[in-house]
Design a protein around this motif. Structure first.
Motif, PDB file in Angstrom:
ATOM      1  N   TRP A  70      32.859-113.273  36.410  1.00 34.41           N
ATOM      2  CA  TRP A  70      32.829-114.699  37.010  1.00 34.41           C
ATOM      3  C   TRP A  70      34.183-115.054  37.536  1.00 34.41           C
ATOM      4  O   TRP A  70      35.210-114.738  37.202  1.00 34.41           O
ATOM      5  CB  TRP A  70      32.726-115.676  35.881  1.00 34.41           C
ATOM      6  N   MET A  73      36.190-121.227  38.257  1.00 30.54           N
ATOM      7  CA  MET A  73      35.719-122.547  38.826  1.00 30.54           C
ATOM      8  C   MET A  73      35.448-123.392  37.558  1.00 30.54           C
ATOM      9  O   MET A  73      35.992-123.247  36.266  1.00 30.54           O
ATOM     10  CB  MET A  73      34.018-122.078  38.876  1.00 30.54           C
ATOM     11  N   MET A  75      32.717-126.006  35.505  1.00 33.46           N
ATOM     12  CA  MET A  75      31.555-126.321  35.117  1.00 33.46           C
ATOM     13  C   MET A  75      31.321-126.755  33.863  1.00 33.46           C
ATOM     14  O   MET A  75      32.171-126.265  32.870  1.00 33.46           O
ATOM     15  CB  MET A  75      30.829-124.708  35.565  1.00 33.46           C
ATOM     16  N   PHE A  77      29.496-126.454  30.226  1.00 31.44           N
ATOM     17  CA  PHE A  77      28.875-125.779  29.324  1.00 31.44           C
ATOM     18  C   PHE A  77      28.287-126.287  27.997  1.00 31.44           C
ATOM     19  O   PHE A  77      28.883-127.435  27.502  1.00 31.44           O
ATOM     20  CB  PHE A  77      30.082-124.694  28.380  1.00 31.44           C
TER      21      PHE A  77
HETATM   22 CU   LIG Z   1      32.029-120.980  35.521  1.00 28.85          CU
END
Ligand SMILES: [Cu+2]
Length: 114
Positions: A70, A73, A75, A77
């Motif tokens: 990965w 970033m 994001m 979870f």
């Molecule tokens: Cu991520």
């Protein structure tokens, strides 16, 4: 329950010995729960951007996680337990464990970095 876990561990060893051994080597803290084709848990580092107790999610601006390929970033979870949302607060730098699942990855541990 204990007997069941032992049986499960043996099933893993017998059915998927090479994968099991590899998973154990990568993460010695996860006994008996790695089943063959599934990747092992991954470790990540990031900064907490948001915590949503209603949805049970934590948004992390995480660094690249090489183990699962990965890039860095930001994001949200899902967390394995609502208690994990109490460990850190927005702005904290954290170390976290990611458990790969079929439909979503779940954060199974969070540790605040000092
Ligand atoms: Cu991520």
């Amino acid at each position: 329950m204990k007997k069941h876990l032992i049986a499960l561990a043996w099933a893993c060893i017998l059915l998927a010995a090479p994968a099991f051994v590899a998973a154990q080597r990568m993460d010695p803290n996860m006994p008996g729960m790695q089943h063959g084709a599934k990747p092992a848990d991954a470790q990540g580092v990031g900064v907490v951007k948001a915590i949503d107790t209603a949805k049970g999610t934590i948004t992390l601006q995480h660094e690249a996680i090489g183990m699962i390929g990965w890039p860095a970033m930001t994001m949200p979870f899902k967390v394995a337990s609502p208690d994990l949302l109490k460990v850190a607060k927005v702005g904290d730098k954290v170390k976290f464990t990611l458990h790969p699942a079929d439909m979503a990855n779940t954060v199974t541990s969070i540790t605040v970095q000092h």
